[in-house]
Scaffold this motif. Structure first.
Motif, PDB file in Angstrom:
ATOM      1  N   SER A   1      19.653  -1.677   0.078  1.00 48.44           N
ATOM      2  CA  SER A   1      18.406  -1.027   0.483  1.00 48.44           C
ATOM      3  C   SER A   1      18.056  -1.485   1.906  1.00 48.44           C
ATOM      4  O   SER A   1      18.450  -2.582   2.316  1.00 48.44           O
ATOM      5  CB  SER A   1      17.280  -1.425  -0.472  1.00 48.44           C
ATOM      6  OG  SER A   1      17.051  -2.838  -0.394  1.00 48.44           O
ATOM      7  N   PRO A   2      17.372  -0.662   2.697  1.00 50.48           N
ATOM      8  CA  PRO A   2      16.889   0.689   2.382  1.00 50.48           C
ATOM      9  C   PRO A   2      17.894   1.781   2.730  1.00 50.48           C
ATOM     10  O   PRO A   2      17.564   2.962   2.705  1.00 50.48           O
ATOM     11  CB  PRO A   2      15.649   0.803   3.272  1.00 50.48           C
ATOM     12  CG  PRO A   2      16.022   0.034   4.508  1.00 50.48           C
ATOM     13  CD  PRO A   2      16.860  -1.120   4.027  1.00 50.48           C
TER      14      PRO A   2
ATOM     15  N   TYR B   1       6.744  -0.401   4.786  1.00 51.39           N
ATOM     16  CA  TYR B   1       7.993  -1.159   4.708  1.00 51.39           C
ATOM     17  C   TYR B   1       7.867  -2.496   5.443  1.00 51.39           C
ATOM     18  O   TYR B   1       8.353  -3.529   4.975  1.00 51.39           O
ATOM     19  CB  TYR B   1       9.138  -0.346   5.307  1.00 51.39           C
ATOM     20  CG  TYR B   1      10.475  -1.050   5.264  1.00 51.39           C
ATOM     21  CD1 TYR B   1      11.116  -1.273   4.056  1.00 51.39           C
ATOM     22  CD2 TYR B   1      11.082  -1.496   6.433  1.00 51.39           C
ATOM     23  CE1 TYR B   1      12.341  -1.920   4.006  1.00 51.39           C
ATOM     24  CE2 TYR B   1      12.306  -2.144   6.392  1.00 51.39           C
ATOM     25  CZ  TYR B   1      12.931  -2.359   5.181  1.00 51.39           C
ATOM     26  OH  TYR B   1      14.136  -3.009   5.133  1.00 51.39           O
TER      27      TYR B   1
ATOM     28  N   ASN C   1       7.440   1.604  -2.110  1.00 54.41           N
ATOM     29  CA  ASN C   1       7.755   0.286  -1.569  1.00 54.41           C
ATOM     30  C   ASN C   1       8.811  -0.427  -2.405  1.00 54.41           C
ATOM     31  O   ASN C   1       9.738  -1.050  -1.875  1.00 54.41           O
ATOM     32  CB  ASN C   1       6.478  -0.556  -1.497  1.00 54.41           C
ATOM     33  CG  ASN C   1       6.681  -1.848  -0.722  1.00 54.41           C
ATOM     34  OD1 ASN C   1       7.321  -1.864   0.317  1.00 54.41           O
ATOM     35  ND2 ASN C   1       6.132  -2.930  -1.233  1.00 54.41           N
TER      36      ASN C   1
ATOM     37  N   GLY D   1       4.242  -4.315   3.793  1.00 52.33           N
ATOM     38  CA  GLY D   1       4.286  -4.487   2.349  1.00 52.33           C
ATOM     39  C   GLY D   1       2.944  -4.320   1.665  1.00 52.33           C
ATOM     40  O   GLY D   1       2.153  -3.434   1.999  1.00 52.33           O
TER      41      GLY D   1
ATOM     42  N   ILE E   1      12.191   1.459  -1.962  1.00 51.21           N
ATOM     43  CA  ILE E   1      12.816   1.230  -0.661  1.00 51.21           C
ATOM     44  C   ILE E   1      13.378  -0.183  -0.555  1.00 51.21           C
ATOM     45  O   ILE E   1      14.463  -0.408   0.001  1.00 51.21           O
ATOM     46  CB  ILE E   1      11.806   1.505   0.477  1.00 51.21           C
ATOM     47  CG1 ILE E   1      11.573   3.015   0.625  1.00 51.21           C
ATOM     48  CG2 ILE E   1      12.289   0.923   1.799  1.00 51.21           C
ATOM     49  CD1 ILE E   1      10.509   3.380   1.642  1.00 51.21           C
ATOM     50  N   ASN E   2      12.644  -1.148  -1.102  1.00 46.96           N
ATOM     51  CA  ASN E   2      13.030  -2.550  -0.929  1.00 46.96           C
ATOM     52  C   ASN E   2      14.051  -3.055  -1.948  1.00 46.96           C
ATOM     53  O   ASN E   2      14.685  -4.087  -1.716  1.00 46.96           O
ATOM     54  CB  ASN E   2      11.790  -3.445  -0.978  1.00 46.96           C
ATOM     55  CG  ASN E   2      11.021  -3.433   0.326  1.00 46.96           C
ATOM     56  OD1 ASN E   2      11.416  -4.062   1.298  1.00 46.96           O
ATOM     57  ND2 ASN E   2       9.921  -2.696   0.355  1.00 46.96           N
TER      58      ASN E   2
END
Length: 559
Positions: A162-163, A193, A251, A196, A254-255
């Motif tokens: 990721s991402p 991103y 979030n 956070g 993506i992380n």
């Protein structure tokens, strides 16, 4: 294990009929999973100076998780669940028939597990039941409203960190969102991103629409993506939903490389998840009692709980008390003396979201039905899955069974009608209209007499499900630690970072256990004067936070 599940396991085709994928190994290395593991270790290593008896009101996932971690810490939890079944908003029951092998599970919802559920995955590790999760290929599948029968997927590549894996999935899909639209999403998503959770918390006061206007996102992003996400995550139309919900999910996705990968449990939740928890709790000295609702919480002059009065007239005393009830049900029994306490005042702003779940059995196979979770992107349907292709308990080579989330279920949450009040037949007919668009020519109509017919159905209404994540509501979610020294809160609606979800329920229960173990008391001014609390009252499943069931064909109701 009941007879149906035994027959499924003994069937020569059942265990091998649905392909099994292993639990993605990378979820065990994320910082969130390691944090969950660390808290488990901390609680298990605790050596209490005094063993506490803890009365936990509510046998949903949060109450069960709280009890699990309390027995690990050396205390004696006793769960009091109002209904005869465990699981709360994830409960299920069997349709009774004369032939047990033909019984079907009626579930309160379509419950999906994500890789970004660290506390849930840690719990599966501790119970040694990861083999009960049926993981799906890593993709997100959406219907194309403009193309009857059309679907498209965001496919996440294997072994890509990721991402980058999400970037690949988004950029390689050319059927949803143009490249220009995708680029215009970046101004709003980059701060999420980079910063956070702090950035996400700051957006809670904004609706999805307001956030998009603030960051210049095109309307097509809401139409193509955010509408579907909002209804799937919180059963609310994006016009009314807090943007914090969307950002929280994105979030994590993506992380965490496998955060958006999904799994189904291989059978209904009470048997396949709640029963192992019950056995674990009772095996270590705790107790789980069902079928006796709590009627009243009795306090002394200082606000401490003296005892609970149960529906059968009995009294329950304990060293400590934990509420693991839904917020609407907790408000029903909130003691008069607590109702004007500063800590509890925010509860008046929190309420559950109405949602409807349908299970429809067909007399044949829907041939174009797909494996995995699908976003239907219709006005009334949120997500659905063909359980006959995805879940061992429901596997069937010849017939399909769809589980569908009907949301928004009323006008207050963005629905076209107050569907929660409509009769089953109207809800089913509206659903079939959408299914005919998703599967053109495959469902029976006068014009297509060769299509599959509805064999039977179940409609489950939950008038108060997860808390309504409307703009500005996050600040009203209370901490697990309360101003009352012998009282703690659990439940997915309490303050924690995983929304109103199965993960949020487990995490809140675990945090509540930590509060009890450490003896922490939260802040909040104590006021002796109070007013009579509101909330749902009565003896129906709704009053206890359960789903009200409507049954079609030869099914009967169940409380």
């Amino acid at each position: 294990m009941n007879l149906l599940h035994l027959l499924l396991l003994l069937s020569p085709t059942s265990p091998l009929s649905i392909p099994r994928l292993p639990t993605p190994s990378r979820i065990f290395t994320t910082s969130n999973y390691l944090d969950a593991q660390s808290l488990s270790t901390k609680l298990a290593q605790h050596k209490p100076n005094e063993v506490k008896t803890v009365a936990i009101i509510g046998g949903g996932l949060s109450g069960l998780a709280c009890a699990k971690y309390l027995v690990d810490a050396g205390h004696v939890p006793i769960i009091y669940e109002s209904r005869s079944i465990l699981g709360g908003k994830t409960s299920a029951f069997y349709n009774p028939t004369t032939d047990p092998s033909s019984s079907d599970s009626i579930e309160t919802g379509l419950h999906i597990f994500f890789g970004a559920y660290p506390n849930m995955m840690n719990l599966f590790t501790e119970l040694n039941i990861h083999d009960r999760l049926q993981w799906q290929p890593h993709r997100m599948t959406f219907a194309l409203p403009s193309i009857p029968g059309g679907f498209t997927s965001f496919n996440f590549p294997d072994n890509v960190p990721s991402p980058l894996n999400m970037a690949y999935a988004i950029l390689t899909n050319n059927k949803m969102l143009s490249l220009t639209d995708k680029l215009k999403m970046l101004p709003g998503l980059l701060p999420m991103y980079i910063r956070g959770q702090s950035f996400i918390d700051e957006q809670d006061d904004l609706s999805v629409t307001e956030f998009m206007e603030k960051y210049g996102m095109p309307e097509s992003v809401k139409i193509e993506l955010f509408n579907a996400m909002g209804k799937a995550l919180d059963f609310i139309d994006s016009e009314k939903l807090s943007m914090g919900v969307i950002l929280t999910a994105m979030n994590r996705f993506i992380n965490e490389a496998d955060g958006s990968q999904t799994a189904f449990l291989d059978g209904n939740q009470p048997e396949r998840l709640c029963e192992p928890l019950k056995e674990y709790i009772e095996g270590k000295g705790g107790r789980v009692i069902t079928g006796i609702p709590v009627d009243e919480v009795i306090t002394d002059d200082t606000g401490l709980i003296k005892h609970l009065i149960m529906r059968d007239g009995s009294k329950v005393t304990a060293d400590h008390y934990v509420s693991a009830m839904p917020v609407d049900v907790f408000k029903r029994i909130l003691p008069h003396a607590w109702s004007r306490n500063t800590f509890f005042k925010g509860l008046k702003n929190l309420k559950g979201v109405p949602v409807i779940n349908l299970q429809i059995w067909f007399d044949g196979k829907i041939k174009s039905s797909k494996r995995g979770l699908c976003f239907s992107r219709s006005e009334c349907l949120s997500v659905y899955a063909d359980m006959s292709l995805n879940v061992e308990e429901y596997y069937n080579e010849k017939e399909s069974m769809l589980s569908l989330v009907f949301a928004p279920a009323d006008k207050s949450m963005g629905g076209q009608r107050d569907w929660i009040k409509e009769n089953d037949e109207e809800i089913v007919e509206e659903t079939l209209k959408e299914l005919r668009r998703l599967f053109p020519g495959e469902l029976y109509e006068k014009e297509t007499p060769g299509g599959v017919k509805v064999k039977k159905y179940a409609v489950v209404r939950t008038p108060r499900s997860v808390y309504a994540a409307l703009p500005g509501m996050n600040v009203h979610r209370p901490t697990q630690a309360t101003p009352i020294p012998n009282f703690t809160l659990a439940g997915d609606w309490t303050s924690q970072k995983y929304l109103g979800s199965m993960e949020g329920a487990v995490y809140a229960g675990k945090l509540a256990a930590e509060v009890v173990v450490e003896g922490r008391v939260g802040e909040g001014k104590w006021e002796r004067e109070g007013m009579k609390p509101g909330g749902n009252r009565g003896e129906t499943p709704i009053a206890f936070g359960g789903g009200q069931v409507g049954i079609g064909d030869d099914f009967i109701g169940h409380d």
